[in-house]
Design a protein around this motif. Structure first.
Motif, PDB file in Angstrom:
ATOM      1  N   GLU A  23       0.843  -1.188   0.000  1.00 19.51           N
ATOM      2  CA  GLU A  23       0.000   0.000   0.000  1.00 19.51           C
ATOM      3  C   GLU A  23       0.883   1.245   0.000  1.00 19.51           C
ATOM      4  OE1 GLU A  23      -4.070   1.083   2.426  1.00 19.51           O
ATOM      5  OE2 GLU A  23      -2.386   0.238   3.540  1.00 19.51           O
ATOM      6  N   ARG A  28      -1.536   4.433   3.265  1.00 25.57           N
ATOM      7  CA  ARG A  28      -1.381   3.752   4.558  1.00 25.57           C
ATOM      8  C   ARG A  28      -1.592   4.728   5.711  1.00 25.57           C
ATOM      9  NH1 ARG A  28       3.101   1.629   3.446  1.00 25.57           N
ATOM     10  NH2 ARG A  28       4.502   3.028   4.570  1.00 25.57           N
ATOM     11  N   ARG A  29      -1.080   5.940   5.578  1.00 26.12           N
ATOM     12  CA  ARG A  29      -1.264   6.934   6.635  1.00 26.12           C
ATOM     13  C   ARG A  29      -2.734   7.318   6.785  1.00 26.12           C
ATOM     14  NH1 ARG A  29       3.648   8.822   4.327  1.00 26.12           N
ATOM     15  NH2 ARG A  29       2.556  10.320   2.998  1.00 26.12           N
ATOM     16  N   ARG A  31      -5.321   5.446   5.996  1.00 25.62           N
ATOM     17  CA  ARG A  31      -6.025   4.298   6.591  1.00 25.62           C
ATOM     18  C   ARG A  31      -5.821   4.267   8.107  1.00 25.62           C
ATOM     19  NH1 ARG A  31      -8.195   0.128   4.708  1.00 25.62           N
ATOM     20  NH2 ARG A  31      -7.285   0.333   2.631  1.00 25.62           N
ATOM     21  N   ALA A  32      -4.597   4.532   8.541  1.00 30.07           N
ATOM     22  CA  ALA A  32      -4.299   4.495   9.972  1.00 30.07           C
ATOM     23  C   ALA A  32      -5.093   5.557  10.726  1.00 30.07           C
ATOM     24  CB  ALA A  32      -2.807   4.686  10.197  1.00 30.07           C
ATOM     25  N   GLU A  33      -5.224   6.752  10.148  1.00 26.08           N
ATOM     26  CA  GLU A  33      -5.987   7.798  10.829  1.00 26.08           C
ATOM     27  C   GLU A  33      -7.478   7.496  10.842  1.00 26.08           C
ATOM     28  OE1 GLU A  33      -6.719  12.638  10.839  1.00 26.08           O
ATOM     29  OE2 GLU A  33      -4.962  11.799   9.835  1.00 26.08           O
ATOM     30  N   THR A  34      -7.954   6.811   9.820  1.00 21.77           N
ATOM     31  CA  THR A  34      -9.380   6.496   9.729  1.00 21.77           C
ATOM     32  C   THR A  34      -9.773   5.345  10.646  1.00 21.77           C
ATOM     33  OG1 THR A  34      -9.397   7.234   7.418  1.00 21.77           O
ATOM     34  CG2 THR A  34     -11.221   5.835   8.121  1.00 21.77           C
ATOM     35  N   LYS A  35      -8.860   4.439  10.909  1.00 27.24           N
ATOM     36  CA  LYS A  35      -9.179   3.188  11.624  1.00 27.24           C
ATOM     37  C   LYS A  35      -9.923   3.393  12.934  1.00 27.24           C
ATOM     38  CE  LYS A  35      -7.112  -1.179  13.106  1.00 27.24           C
ATOM     39  NZ  LYS A  35      -5.845  -1.962  13.179  1.00 27.24           N
ATOM     40  N   GLN A  43     -14.473   2.434   4.863  1.00 29.21           N
ATOM     41  CA  GLN A  43     -13.299   2.632   4.018  1.00 29.21           C
ATOM     42  C   GLN A  43     -13.026   1.369   3.205  1.00 29.21           C
ATOM     43  OE1 GLN A  43      -9.175   2.989   5.741  1.00 29.21           O
ATOM     44  NE2 GLN A  43      -9.464   5.091   5.074  1.00 29.21           N
ATOM     45  N   TYR A  73     -10.033   7.973   1.098  1.00 27.27           N
ATOM     46  CA  TYR A  73      -9.061   6.957   0.672  1.00 27.27           C
ATOM     47  C   TYR A  73      -9.222   6.611  -0.808  1.00 27.27           C
ATOM     48  CZ  TYR A  73      -6.321   2.619   0.718  1.00 27.27           C
ATOM     49  OH  TYR A  73      -5.395   1.627   0.447  1.00 27.27           O
ATOM     50  N   HIS A 104      -4.924  14.865   3.889  1.00 30.01           N
ATOM     51  CA  HIS A 104      -4.054  13.831   3.316  1.00 30.01           C
ATOM     52  C   HIS A 104      -3.854  14.030   1.819  1.00 30.01           C
ATOM     53  CE1 HIS A 104      -3.377  11.046   6.721  1.00 30.01           C
ATOM     54  NE2 HIS A 104      -4.492  11.601   7.186  1.00 30.01           N
TER      55      HIS A 104
END
Length: 220
Positions: A23, A28-29, A31-35, A43, A73, A104
């Motif tokens: 990714e 990737r960044r 996705r990490a903030e959205t998790k 997502q 995303y 982002h």
């Protein structure tokens, strides 16, 4: 070999990940903030993002549409695959979630490719049609409120050029579409749309069991 689809267990899923591109760091960044967010399950997965990027490049897309942006995303994935003069028009109504995406997009240097329009999607799509944009888009991604999917599908068909591609997310709806007893509004809408597209002479389609199910339909 059987004609049935292969069951994907964790070991095979890890193998697939090991032999496909990682990714992108910007994705990737995000996705990490959205998790940790409420609704993070909306997502798309990394594999689906890669598929969309491949399709956008395959058809030489420059003008794209997205209905349902969430934290951005999928918009970022598409923007990364577009040429320098490519653009994606994104339709959403949530300023809080899309603000995450905006940040982002800026950090990834992609903000200039992404035109976010905060308004009900039907209004944005109708405005594009009224502005003479029918037949001028190459790719459309639909991932918003399920009860309005058919409306978005019809507008996307108007806006796409011949041989343009529509991708529609969540068409398997965690398997509910195959349950005769599941008839809530969203599930019923997806069942109707799946049947409609399968019989629609205006497109050639396939349904892929990736993520929560993705329909791909080429406008003929």
């Amino acid at each position: 070999m059987s004609g049935r689809d292969l069951a994907i267990d964790d070991r095979l899923r890890d193998y697939i990940a090991s032999v496909t591109p990682a990714e992108a760091p910007a994705l990737r960044r995000l996705r990490a903030e959205t998790k940790p967010l409420r609704g993070a399950g909306m997502q798309i997965g990394a594999a689906q993002g890669q598929l969309m990027q491949l399709l956008v490049r395959l058809i030489g897309a420059k003008r794209c549409l997205e209905v349902g942006t969430f934290t951005g995303y999928s918009a970022l994935a598409v923007a990364l695959a577009l040429p320098a003069d490519g653009r994606i028009v994104c339709c959403d109504i949530n300023a809080e979630w899309t603000a995450i995406g905006r940040r982002h997009w800026e950090e990834a240097g992609m903000a200039g490719k992404i035109d976010l329009r905060l308004a009900p999607a039907v209004e944005t799509l109708d405005a594009l049609i009224a502005a003479g944009e029918a037949g001028r888009f190459d790719f459309a991604f639909i991932d918003a409120d399920k009860s309005n999917y058919d409306t978005y599908y019809e507008r996307a068909l108007v806006l796409l050029r011949p041989r343009g591609l529509i991708a529609i997310d969540n068409v398997l709806w965690s398997g509910a579409v195959a349950d005769p007893a599941a008839n809530d509004a969203d599930t019923a809408a997806l069942k109707r749309l799946n049947a409609k597209i399968a019989a629609d002479a205006r497109v050639q389609m396939t349904l892929l069991p990736i993520g929560d199910g993705v329909t791909l339909a080429v406008k003929l």
